[in-house]
Design an enzyme around this catalytic site. Structure first.
Site, short mmCIF file in Angstrom:
data_model
loop_
_atom_site.label_atom_id
_atom_site.label_comp_id
_atom_site.label_asym_id
_atom_site.label_seq_id
_atom_site.Cartn_x
_atom_site.Cartn_y
_atom_site.Cartn_z
N ARG A 168 9.16 -4.70 -12.28
CA ARG A 168 10.30 -4.05 -11.65
C ARG A 168 11.55 -4.20 -12.51
O ARG A 168 12.36 -3.27 -12.62
CB ARG A 168 10.53 -4.63 -10.24
CG ARG A 168 9.47 -4.21 -9.23
CD ARG A 168 9.86 -4.59 -7.82
NE ARG A 168 9.55 -5.96 -7.47
CZ ARG A 168 8.48 -6.34 -6.77
NH1 ARG A 168 7.59 -5.44 -6.38
NH2 ARG A 168 8.30 -7.60 -6.46
N PHE B 245 3.42 5.19 -3.33
CA PHE B 245 2.84 3.98 -2.71
C PHE B 245 3.92 2.89 -2.67
O PHE B 245 3.71 1.75 -3.07
CB PHE B 245 1.62 3.48 -3.49
CG PHE B 245 0.60 4.54 -3.79
CD1 PHE B 245 -0.36 4.90 -2.86
CD2 PHE B 245 0.60 5.19 -5.02
CE1 PHE B 245 -1.30 5.88 -3.14
CE2 PHE B 245 -0.33 6.17 -5.32
CZ PHE B 245 -1.27 6.53 -4.38
N ASP C 258 5.24 6.83 0.95
CA ASP C 258 4.14 6.00 1.41
C ASP C 258 3.52 6.67 2.64
O ASP C 258 4.22 7.35 3.40
CB ASP C 258 4.61 4.59 1.77
CG ASP C 258 3.48 3.58 1.75
OD1 ASP C 258 3.42 2.77 0.80
OD2 ASP C 258 2.65 3.59 2.68
N SER C 259 2.23 6.49 2.82
CA SER C 259 1.56 7.09 3.98
C SER C 259 1.86 6.32 5.26
O SER C 259 1.56 6.80 6.36
CB SER C 259 0.05 7.14 3.75
OG SER C 259 -0.46 5.83 3.56
N ASP D 61 1.72 2.90 -8.11
CA ASP D 61 1.27 1.53 -7.85
C ASP D 61 0.43 1.53 -6.58
O ASP D 61 0.84 1.00 -5.54
CB ASP D 61 2.48 0.59 -7.71
CG ASP D 61 2.08 -0.86 -7.56
OD1 ASP D 61 0.95 -1.21 -7.98
OD2 ASP D 61 2.88 -1.66 -7.03
N CYS E 180 -4.44 -2.64 -9.42
CA CYS E 180 -4.57 -4.04 -9.00
C CYS E 180 -6.00 -4.35 -8.59
O CYS E 180 -6.26 -5.38 -7.96
CB CYS E 180 -3.60 -4.35 -7.87
SG CYS E 180 -3.92 -3.41 -6.37
#
Length: 396
Positions: A215, A231, A253-254, A300, A340
Site C-alpha cells: 500500500r 476487491f 467490492d461485492s 487484490d 494470495c
C-alpha cells in the site's frame, strides 16, 4: 506415555532439513493412540529422535514444534511469543505511527498452525490446527504477558479449524470469542493512517495486514491518477491512494458490508474529500462496463485456490481478471495485481498474468515483484510460507 510415530525408511530427510511437516504417507506405524491435537514424538525408522509436534488427521499428520527433542522445554509458549515480538520490535515495526502488525505467522515464527494479528490493544488469535486450538488459553496469556500494549485477546477460529477435527474439550463450542478482556473501540494505526477493524464480522482477522508495504508503494504512484481499487474490502489501498494525491479513487467490492467499511475508513482519514466513491458490484461486471477511465488499477482478489485441486480453475480466473484489466487500463497506466493463493506459486501466477497480457496485445513491463511484509516472515526451511505474490506493471 506420549504416542510415538515411526517413519518409513528415508522419510526423515525433510525433518533433518528442518521442514516442520510430517505427511501421513511417511508414517510406518504408531506406538500408542494419538489424539487429534495432542503431542506426539516422531522417530526415524532406525529409532532416532526427530522432534515433537501436534498430531492431526489429514495429509499433514504432524506439525513439528521442536526438533530433536522428546519434550517441550519449560516456558515454551512464552519463549516463542517473546521471540516473535522481539523481532518485530527490533526491525522497527512497532511505533507511534504503526500499532497494527502480525505477531505470529505460523511456520514463519516456528509456531505452525497459529496466526496472531495485533490491532492496538487487541490481539486476534486464529488456530489453523487442533493442537493450537487446545493451547489457545496458554497462548492468550503469553501474548498479554509479552506484548505491553495488548489488553484483550479475541479468538477467531470457527472458519479456520480443519473440518475433520473431532474436538473433544468442553469449551469447543466457543470457536469465536474473547479469551481475555472484552470488546473495545479499536482504531488501529498503520503508517499514520487510521482504520476501524471489525474482527467480529470481517474477513480473516479483520484486516489485511499483509499488504502494508505494498500500500505504501501504491501511494508513491497515485499522484494525479484515476485509481480503481477492485476487491477493496476495508479500503486499505484506497486510503493510501488518497493520501498519495490521487485525482479520484473508486472502490469496488461485492459485499455491501465491505463497502460501508471503506467509506468509514475514508472519512476517518479524509473527512472532507470528494475524490472517493464506492460501489457494491461484482468485479467482472464492473470492469466490463468501466470504459477507459482509470490509469491505476489494483486487483487484490480473495484466494482463488484454497487447495491444490483448485489450481487450474484459479489460474484461469487470474488470467480472465487480468485480461479485462489490461483491456480497460489507459495507455501509460499502472496495474498492481496480486494472488494470495498459497497453492498458486509465483511462477504460475506470473504465467497467468503473462497470458493475459499476450491476449490484450498491450506492451507490458514489470516495475516491481511484490511479496508479503517482514511481519509475515518465511521460514527458510519452509518455502510454502511465501503465499502472497504481486506484480506492478507498466502498461502501454
Amino acid at each position: 506415555m506420549m504416542p510415538i510415530i515411526y517413519l518409513k525408511p528415508r522419510k526423515e530427510d525433510s525433518l533433518l532439513r528442518f521442514h516442520p511437516w510430517v505427511f501421513s504417507g511417511a508414517i510406518a506405524y504408531i506406538n500408542g493412540t494419538p489424539e487429534e491435537g495432542g503431542l506426539v514424538l516422531v522417530r526415524s525408522a532406525k529409532g532416532d529422535s526427530l522432534g515433537i509436534g501436534h498430531y492431526q488427521i489429514g495429509s499433514i499428520a504432524v506439525r513439528i514444534l521442536e526438533f530433536f527433542t522428546e519434550e517441550l522445554p519449560a516456558g515454551f509458549w512464552h519463549d516463542r511469543i517473546r521471540a516473535a515480538y522481539a523481532m518485530r520490535e527490533a526491525i522497527g515495526l512497532i511505533s507511534n505511527d504503526n500499532n497494527t502488525y502480525r505477531l505470529v505467522h505460523g511456520e514463519g515464527d516456528f509456531l505452525p498452525g497459529l496466526v496472531v494479528d495485533i490491532y492496538d490493544d487487541t490481539a486476534v488469535l486464529q488456530a489453523h490446527s487442533v493442537g493450537m486450538h487446545y493451547m489457545r488459553h496458554e497462548l492468550a496469556q503469553a501474548i498479554v504477558d509479552v506484548v505491553p500494549a495488548v489488553k484483550n485477546v479475541y479468538y477467531k477460529s470457527e472458519g479456520t479449524l480443519p473440518y475433520k477435527a473431532q474436538l473433544k474439550d468442553a469449551s469447543t463450542d466457543m470457536l469465536n470469542g474473547y479469551l481475555i478482556g472484552a470488546e473495545s473501540a479499536c482504531l488501529a494505526k498503520e503508517n499514520g493512517l487510521i482504520f476501524g477493524i471489525d474482527w467480529l464480522r470481517g474477513q480473516k482477522t479483520g484486516f489485511f495486514v499483509d499488504q502494508r508495504e505494498n500500500r505504501m508503494l501504491l501511494q508513491r504512484y497515485a499522484r494525479g491518477k484515476n485509481v480503481l481499487n477492485m476487491f477493496c474490502y476495508t479500503g486499505g489501498f484506497s486510503v493510501y491512494a488518497l493520501r498519495g494525491g490521487a485525482n479520484l479513487v473508486h472502490s469496488v467490492d461485492s459485499s455491501a458490508i465491505a463497502v460501508d467499511l471503506v467509506n468509514q475508513n475514508v472519512l476517518r482519514n479524509f473527512p472532507d474529500t470528494r475524490r472517493h466513491e464506492a460501489f457494491v458490484e461484482d468485479a467482472f461486471r464492473y470492469l466490463e462496463k468501466a470504459g477507459d477511465a482509470y490509469d491505476l488499477i489494483i486487483l487484490d482478489p480473495p484466494a482463488f485456490a484454497k487447495h491444490r485441486g483448485a489450481v487450474r480453475n484459479a489460474l484461469q480466473g487470474y488470467k480472465r481478471l487480468n485480461a479485462k484489466a489490461f483491456e480497460k487500463i489507459r495507455p501509460g497506466g499502472i496495474l498492481f495485481t496480486f494472488s494470495c493463493s498459497q497453492a498458486v506459486d509465483k511462477d504460475m501466477f506470473r504465467l497467468a498474468v503473462f497470458s493475459a497480457a499476450a491476449m490484450s496485445k498491450r506492451k507490458v513491463r514489470i516495475l516491481h515483484q511484490l511479496t508479503q511484509p517482514q511481519d509475515h516472515p518465511v521460514n527458510i526451511y519452509h518455502p510454502e510460507g511465501e503465499y502472497l505474490k504481486g506484480l506492478v506493471l507498466w502498461v502501454e
